[in-house]
Design a protein around this motif. Structure first.
Motif, short mmCIF file in Angstrom:
data_model
loop_
_atom_site.label_atom_id
_atom_site.label_comp_id
_atom_site.label_asym_id
_atom_site.label_seq_id
_atom_site.Cartn_x
_atom_site.Cartn_y
_atom_site.Cartn_z
N GLY A 111 47.36 44.00 39.88
CA GLY A 111 45.99 43.00 39.04
C GLY A 111 46.42 41.56 40.15
N THR A 112 47.17 41.46 41.44
CA THR A 112 47.66 40.65 41.81
C THR A 112 47.53 40.71 43.55
OG1 THR A 112 50.22 41.02 41.79
CG2 THR A 112 49.32 40.08 40.41
N LYS A 113 47.53 39.59 44.52
CA LYS A 113 47.64 40.13 45.90
C LYS A 113 48.20 40.44 46.28
CE LYS A 113 43.98 36.26 46.48
NZ LYS A 113 43.30 35.17 47.17
N ASN A 114 49.60 40.93 45.80
CA ASN A 114 51.13 41.40 45.82
C ASN A 114 51.40 42.74 46.31
OD1 ASN A 114 51.94 38.99 45.33
ND2 ASN A 114 52.16 38.81 43.45
N SER A 115 49.77 43.85 46.89
CA SER A 115 49.82 44.76 47.12
C SER A 115 51.27 44.77 48.32
CB SER A 115 48.96 45.01 47.89
OG SER A 115 48.81 44.12 49.25
N ASN B 227 45.23 48.47 41.49
CA ASN B 227 45.34 47.00 41.94
C ASN B 227 44.55 46.33 42.00
OD1 ASN B 227 47.89 44.55 41.52
ND2 ASN B 227 46.85 44.55 44.44
N GLN B 228 43.66 46.68 43.02
CA GLN B 228 42.10 46.54 43.29
C GLN B 228 41.01 46.54 42.05
OE1 GLN B 228 42.03 44.70 46.41
NE2 GLN B 228 40.37 44.03 46.16
N TYR C 298 41.84 45.84 39.18
CA TYR C 298 42.17 44.48 38.59
C TYR C 298 42.41 43.56 38.75
CZ TYR C 298 44.23 46.09 33.82
OH TYR C 298 44.98 46.98 32.11
N TYR C 299 42.25 43.76 39.98
CA TYR C 299 42.67 41.73 40.67
C TYR C 299 40.98 41.67 40.11
CZ TYR C 299 42.73 38.46 43.81
OH TYR C 299 42.13 37.31 44.45
N GLU C 300 39.60 42.74 41.09
CA GLU C 300 38.79 42.59 41.04
C GLU C 300 38.08 42.20 39.30
OE1 GLU C 300 36.77 45.48 42.95
OE2 GLU C 300 37.39 45.06 45.04
N LYS D 6 40.02 40.94 36.64
CA LYS D 6 40.46 39.77 36.68
C LYS D 6 39.02 38.43 37.17
CE LYS D 6 44.52 39.07 36.59
NZ LYS D 6 46.04 39.46 36.83
N CYS D 7 38.33 38.59 38.07
CA CYS D 7 38.41 38.02 38.94
C CYS D 7 36.96 37.31 37.97
CB CYS D 7 37.73 38.33 40.50
SG CYS D 7 39.82 37.44 41.19
#
Length: 523
Positions: A308-312, A392-393, A395-397, A399-400
């Motif tokens: 869920g972060t930008k740390n791919s 991860n993508q 989850y990130y989207e 959360k955003c």
């Protein structure tokens, strides 16, 4: 279809016999001719002939010698003899050599047709018997192979069956090893082989008595002569440019040990995932692997905290560290399997949380359940990394989106409470602590209209109520809904409603009066 060879030193007899044969209702494949036994023997070496019609007396090699030579050389063919009355003693010798019949000169058409049809019926009958015998032999071999495979895989069999089966090939079962082979076939690979081509190479190396195929799918498994060099088969496959993973057990004595060898060869094959550079995995390669371990749960938790972060990049690096070959090769293959299961379980837990928000999008977690469904460990790690990065993508989207929804709800609440003030986009974006341009795009994307249009519609909704339900002057209504001038208000009202504020008020009053009169009449 039947092929016939006519042998006679006289051309007019050969031509006459050939002409008569073409008139018969037979399915003829080919008709050959020869002037003597020597020429006929050459043709028999080169062509598939079912019937020879031959004269007895010919120069160089007569019909009797031709029959004797074919018998010596093992050429399977039937004979019809042509002879005269004075040659009857020769005809008797020909019958003794196996001739199907003889014809007297001059040959009559009906006699020739009867004799040829009789021979052809015998040929067809013999071919049918041969086919049935071959089919029966194959069925017996398939049954024996099936029973062997079931015994290998753990089916219970009595000692009598084991002894009887062992005696069918005692030399092999006295000293054998199991080989499991899986060809590495790549997409669009030209000339990709199959388990059957590998099997044929194995039979070439070990011989028919030194090799038995026990299984074709999902992997080819052979029992082979253990006295043959263990590198012979891998070397032959390499020479044929067939890339295959080969797992080969230690030598085993006695058929009773086949189930244990099967377990051993499967374990060797599974360990081949730890050593992708080795195309032949032997027991020596897995000696000394540690049997006890602790799974790195802390590293796993740290990895999933990045979801869920930008740390791919860090996620990909974390997978590489967890599944580093130097770590995996320290332990039995069960360590790798348990690590895969633990990672997939955490992945599934995260997916359960976000699944309701994923829509039609989904992760392919099923492909990660079995390591051995993949061509190799690298392919599995790549698939695992791909699914983690997709999660991860998502989850990130998610959360955003959640954060954006909260911000938008606050912005809309702020607009409805402060519409009468001199609001602008900068004021609202500052209120929710978002970048001006980002908030503008976010607002339009989620609300369906721009900020200015939305604010105007909110103000117009309030203005319509004031015009219809109060006696406030138009200029007062304009100020009450946030317009600094009468002119800007009337222009905005006309653009939204298609009429002036005064017209709208008159229309609504006429409507209310009409509704009031209707109610009075009803009373």
């Amino acid at each position: 279809m039947i092929s016939i060879l006519i042998v006679d030193d006289q051309k007019h007899i050969r031509d006459g016999l050939q002409a008569m044969l073409h008139q018969f209702p037979l399915k003829l494949d080919s008709i050959y001719s020869a002037v003597n036994g020597i020429e006929a023997l050459d043709i028999l070496h080169q062509q598939s002939i079912q019937l020879v019609i031959t004269d007895i007396k010919m120069p160089d090699m007569d019909g009797l010698e031709l029959m004797a030579r074919t018998k010596e050389e093992g050429i399977t063919v039937d004979f019809l003899i042509i002879s005269g009355y004075s040659d009857f003693a020769y005809a008797q010798k020909a019958i003794g050599l196996g001739a199907k019949g003889y014809l007297l000169k001059p040959v009559k058409r009906d006699d020739l047709q009867t004799a040829v049809e009789h021979v052809w019926q015998e040929v067809q009958t013999q071919q049918a018997i041969s086919r049935n015998m071959e089919h029966l032999s194959r069925r017996v071999k398939e049954t024996d192979r099936k029973e062997l495979r079931m015994f290998m895989q753990g089916a219970v069999s009595d000692k009598a069956w084991v002894y009887q089966t062992e005696q069918q090939n005692p030399a092999l079962w006295r000293n054998y090893r199991l080989c499991l082979l899986r060809e590495e076939v790549w997409i669009n690979q030209p000339g990709a082989g199959s388990s059957y081509s590998i099997e044929s190479i194995a039979y070439r190396i070990y011989g028919k008595r030194g090799c038995i195929c026990l299984q074709h799918r999902p992997h080819l498994i052979l029992a082979v002569d253990a006295s043959v060099d263990e590198n012979a088969l891998p070397a032959a496959l390499k020479a044929e440019q067939i890339r295959a993973v080969t797992a080969m057990t230690a030598a085993q004595q006695g058929l009773i040990g086949l189930p244990d060898s099967y377990s051993q060869v499967l374990e060797l094959y599974r360990h081949s995932y730890l050593f992708p550079e080795k195309h032949c995995i032997l027991p020596v390669h897995i000696e000394g692997l540690e049997q006890q371990w602790q799974l790195p749960y802390e590293e796993l938790y740290d990895l999933f905290h990045l979801i869920g972060t930008k740390n791919s990049g860090k996620i990909a690096e974390g997978i590489s560290n967890l599944f580093h070959k130097d770590v995996l090769r320290r332990y039995h293959i069960r360590y790798t399997q348990q690590l895969c299961r633990a990672t997939v379980q955490m992945l599934e837990e995260y997916v359960r949380v976000i699944r309701p928000y994923m829509g039609e999008e989904a992760l392919d977690i099923a492909c990660l359940h079995n390591l051995f469904d993949h061509p190799g460990i690298r392919d599995y790690i790549q698939a695992l990394q791909q699914q983690l990065l997709r999660l991860n993508q998502f989850y990130y989207e998610f959360k955003c989106s959640y954060r954006n929804t909260q911000d938008l709800n606050e912005a809309i609440r702020f607009i409805h409470e402060n519409y009468y003030k001199p609001l602008d986009l900068a004021m609202v974006s500052n209120h929710v602590s978002l970048n001006y341009a980002y908030f503008s795009n976010l607002f339009k994307k989620n609300v369906g209209k721009g900020f200015a249009e939305y604010l105007r519609d909110v103000r117009m909704d309030k203005a319509r109520r004031l015009l219809a339900e109060t006696e406030h002057k138009i200029v007062e209504v304009a100020a009450m809904v946030g317009y600094e001038s009468y002119k800007s208000f009337t222009r905005a009202f006309r653009d939204a409603m298609g009429m002036q504020p005064t017209e709208y008020r008159q229309t609504m009053r006429r409507k209310f009066e009409g509704e009031g009169k209707a109610q009075d009449k009803a009373l």
